[in-house]
Motif scaffolding. Structure first.
Motif, mmCIF file in Angstrom:
data_model
loop_
_atom_site.group_PDB
_atom_site.id
_atom_site.type_symbol
_atom_site.label_atom_id
_atom_site.label_comp_id
_atom_site.label_asym_id
_atom_site.label_seq_id
_atom_site.Cartn_x
_atom_site.Cartn_y
_atom_site.Cartn_z
ATOM 1 N N ALA A 16 45.828 64.040 45.343
ATOM 2 C CA ALA A 16 44.770 63.617 46.650
ATOM 3 C C ALA A 16 43.923 64.363 46.901
ATOM 4 O O ALA A 16 43.324 65.611 46.973
ATOM 5 N N GLY A 50 41.460 58.641 52.711
ATOM 6 C CA GLY A 50 40.628 57.798 51.909
ATOM 7 C C GLY A 50 39.092 58.221 51.176
ATOM 8 O O GLY A 50 38.824 57.346 50.523
ATOM 9 N N GLN A 51 39.984 59.406 50.780
ATOM 10 C CA GLN A 51 39.286 59.750 49.763
ATOM 11 C C GLN A 51 39.195 59.923 47.908
ATOM 12 O O GLN A 51 40.200 59.606 48.868
ATOM 13 N N ARG A 52 37.750 59.404 48.017
ATOM 14 C CA ARG A 52 38.489 58.132 45.976
ATOM 15 C C ARG A 52 38.178 59.571 45.622
ATOM 16 O O ARG A 52 36.587 59.976 44.939
ATOM 17 N N GLN A 64 36.996 61.007 41.083
ATOM 18 C CA GLN A 64 36.032 60.388 40.222
ATOM 19 C C GLN A 64 37.289 60.488 38.917
ATOM 20 O O GLN A 64 37.916 61.723 38.671
ATOM 21 N N LEU A 117 43.327 57.848 36.891
ATOM 22 C CA LEU A 117 42.660 57.386 38.355
ATOM 23 C C LEU A 117 43.845 56.048 38.592
ATOM 24 O O LEU A 117 43.485 54.913 37.767
ATOM 25 N N GLY A 162 43.856 53.822 41.879
ATOM 26 C CA GLY A 162 43.962 53.924 43.382
ATOM 27 C C GLY A 162 42.693 54.874 43.676
ATOM 28 O O GLY A 162 41.697 54.993 43.002
ATOM 29 N N ASN A 163 42.654 55.057 44.693
ATOM 30 C CA ASN A 163 42.162 56.584 45.213
ATOM 31 C C ASN A 163 42.406 57.778 43.967
ATOM 32 O O ASN A 163 42.129 58.670 44.832
ATOM 33 N N ASP A 164 43.580 58.152 43.863
ATOM 34 C CA ASP A 164 44.445 59.233 43.572
ATOM 35 C C ASP A 164 44.151 58.846 41.924
ATOM 36 O O ASP A 164 44.155 58.632 41.538
ATOM 37 N N GLN A 190 37.327 58.571 59.899
ATOM 38 C CA GLN A 190 38.189 58.286 58.161
ATOM 39 C C GLN A 190 39.475 58.309 58.718
ATOM 40 O O GLN A 190 40.580 58.197 58.739
#
Length: 644
Positions: free
Chosen positions: A54, A59-61, A63, A86, A88-90, A443
């Motif tokens: 993560a 909240g960092q997504r 790629q 991927l 979710g965001n992780d 955030q």
């Protein structure tokens, strides 16, 4: 062997239309069985050891480029893995075993550096189509899955001290309201100490403070050498109330934080007077676990003192009365009013976004409870003035030996102003915090506001790591005990009751499916005591069938026709079955009410098993018996030994 029916064909013919299950009930039982199979099915797939990557910013997504880099790093280190994608965001990387999981984590930490958070976890391998139906496996407790167990010390003393400081302000206000003069007022080790110039003022103050607002204090007058002091001491019930309230608030906040940060299945419980134990299943890194719970921060808003010079106050050390000196993110001094306009406890929701006017980051805050009226009044009276958000983090600094020989923890507070904004209008139930430096800070602030602030600082007293080998061993033994108990019961019923015993065995299988399905659907946590309860439930599940079958055999011995005996066996044995199950249910409820975590787990599985056993032993077996024998001209019944 079979029971022979000595009655004539006339009686057999007259009972040919008995024991038929209504169509609607048969369909309903089939639907329940399909439901049980569907929601018990995920437990066959188990868990995969995995590593979650993560971003460091909440909240960092991540790629697809990070996924490619992670796959390349694992291939260079010659570490086999099942998949990397991927979620979710992780990014979630699944491995074949725990050894590769640990090696993969170490390799990724080395290659990715401090730009990412790398944590080990166990993830379900249930197919996606089952997950879409919310069909998930039972969650395993700390004793089966492994993880981290922490013992935390709550700084209750600071809360009591803060309560005393607040009382000083309230008492001073009450004395001024009553026109009673005092020479000094300050918090003491035991409570509050008020000094007066004469006896009359001290007596008047005692009468004025003997009201409900200050009923938690016990007042005692002291006079010596012309000094008159009224000492207020917090009573023992008041201290216990403050202590318990602080512990409960801390537990609630910790539960919200671990959920907000994505740590599921955590168990947070009070241990002793001022300690809290936290069990984090699936978390094998002590640093990670402490980082999750280490943000013992508070959020407060204060009005900015715009009349006095903060730089002059900082250089001279003369802080104006009613003010507090802070520093902002850039290290510049700033004077704030001591009155708290809003604390994090009054915030019900917070989310970060970008302003539509200038595109800068902001945090939308929702306020609940009695704080709404106070916030509206203060902001309406100070439109055009500045209001600041203060972030305070309390960290344990060192452990020292006290006079009683016990370890005592000292705490250090670090406070800074993270935001200063102009009050453009009176605030209602919601307002916007603007002027934040970056989207990341917005955030993070929203995350802290949502999760809530801890009422007191925490210190980690001990940490125990439970390895996955212990969990694996317990799971294997638990499965073996369930399998052995199940096989023995099945063989006994089959040999002793023949075809009717086979029907009872099928009902036992349905009973197990129902228990597992309900536990999975309710997201229950299965612990080792829960497995013991499951073994006990298997033995108890056939008790109802034994009572029914013995009643049928008794009727047949008396020469009753087969269909009539079946109907009488089910009809007359139900009351006895209900009574037996009810007494066990009372014991299970008592265990749940007064027991701790493992005992409650035992009671929950036992309670679910009681209800499912009633359904399968009575309804399902009756439906199967009716399907095989109902409405037929029977002269004998396969229910055990031959009776003359």
């Amino acid at each position: 062997m079979f029971f022979n029916n000595p009655h004539s064909n006339k009686y057999v013919q007259s009972s040919a239309n008995m024991n038929k299950t209504p169509l609607w009930m048969g369909i309903l039982l089939i639907i329940i069985l399909l439901f049980a199979i569907l929601y018990a099915l995920p437990n066959l797939f188990g868990y995969d050891p995995a590593v979650q990557i993560a971003g460091t910013i909440p909240g960092q997504r991540l790629q697809q480029a990070e996924v490619t880099q992670i796959e390349s790093d694992l291939k260079k280190a010659n570490i086999p893995y099942r998949s990397a994608k991927l979620e979710g965001n992780d990014v979630l990387v699944r491995f074949t075993d725990s050894d590769n999981q640990l090696a993969g984590k170490n390799a990724l930490i080395k290659s990715l550096g401090n730009s990412y958070v790398v944590a080990t976890m166990n993830v379900t391998s249930t197919p996606s189509w089952l997950l879409a139906l919310n069909a998930r496996p039972m969650r395993l407790g700390l004793d089966l899955r492994g993880g981290m167990s922490l013992l935390l010390q709550v700084d209750v003393a600071s809360v009591i001290q803060q309560r005393q400081q607040n009382s000083v302000r309230d008492i001073a206000q009450e004395l001024r309201k009553q026109n009673i003069r005092y020479t000094a007022i300050k918090p003491s080790d035991q409570g509050v100490a008020i000094s007066f110039a004469n006896q009359q003022a001290m007596d008047s103050a005692e009468n004025a403070l003997s009201i409900d607002q200050f009923s938690q204090y016990t007042w005692q007058k002291q006079s010596q050498g012309g000094q008159y002091t009224l000492a207020g001491t917090l009573s023992l019930p008041a201290l216990n109330q403050i202590r318990q309230y602080t512990i409960q608030r801390t537990i609630d906040t910790l539960n919200r934080r671990v959920n907000e940060l994505g740590v599921s299945e955590a168990q947070v419980q009070q241990q002793g007077v001022d300690r809290i134990s936290v069990d984090l299943p699936g978390v094998s890194d002590a640093t990670e676990a402490k980082e999750i719970l280490g943000k013992t921060a508070t959020i407060e808003t204060h009005l900015v003192d715009m009349q006095n010079d903060a730089a002059a106050a900082a250089s001279s050390g003369n802080i104006p009365p009613g003010d507090i000196l802070f520093k902002d993110d850039k290290g510049n001094p700033i004077l704030l009013k001591s009155e708290v306009v809003l604390s994090g406890d009054n915030i019900t929701s917070a989310s970060s976004s970008l302003s539509q006017q200038d595109g800068r980051p902001q945090v939308q805050v929702q306020v609940g409870g009695s704080a709404q009226s106070k916030l509206y009044k203060i902001t309406s009276d100070n439109v055009g003035k500045l209001m600041a958000v203060v972030y305070t983090e309390t960290k344990p600094s060192q452990v020292i030996k006290g006079a009683d020989g016990k370890d005592k923890i000292t705490y250090k507070k670090i406070s800074r102003v993270i935001n200063v904004a102009t009050i453009n209008d009176a605030f209602g139930s919601s307002f916007v915090i603007m002027g934040l430096s970056s989207a990341a800070s917005a955030q993070q602030l929203a995350l802290l506001l949502r999760a809530g602030s801890l009422p007191a600082a925490l210190a980690v007293l001990s940490e125990n790591q439970i390895g996955p080998s212990m969990g694996k061993k317990n799971v294997e033994r638990g499965k073996l005990s369930v399998e052995v108990g199940f096989i023995l019961v099945v063989l006994f019923m089959l040999l002793y009751y023949r075809t009717m015993g086979l029907i009872a065995d099928l009902a036992l299988v349905i009973n197990l499916l129902l228990i597992v399905a309900i536990m999975s659907l309710l997201e229950g946590v299965l612990t080792f005591p829960g497995i013991a309860s499951l073994v006990l439930t298997i033995g108890m599940a056939v008790d109802g069938n034994v009572l029914i079958f013995e009643r049928i055999r008794e009727e047949l011995r008396q020469g009753v026709p087969v269909q009539t005996a079946i109907q009488a066996g089910y009809g007359r044995a139900i009351i006895t079955i209900v009574d037996a199950q009810l007494t066990t249910l009372i014991a299970a409820l008592v265990l749940f009410g007064i027991g701790s975590g493992p005992i409650k787990g035992f009671a929950i599985v036992l309670t679910i098993g009681l209800f499912t056993s009633m359904l399968t032993a009575i309804t399902y077996t009756r439906a199967m018996v009716n399907f095989i024998y109902g409405g037929k001209k029977l002269k004998n019944l396969s229910i055990g030994i031959k009776v003359k």
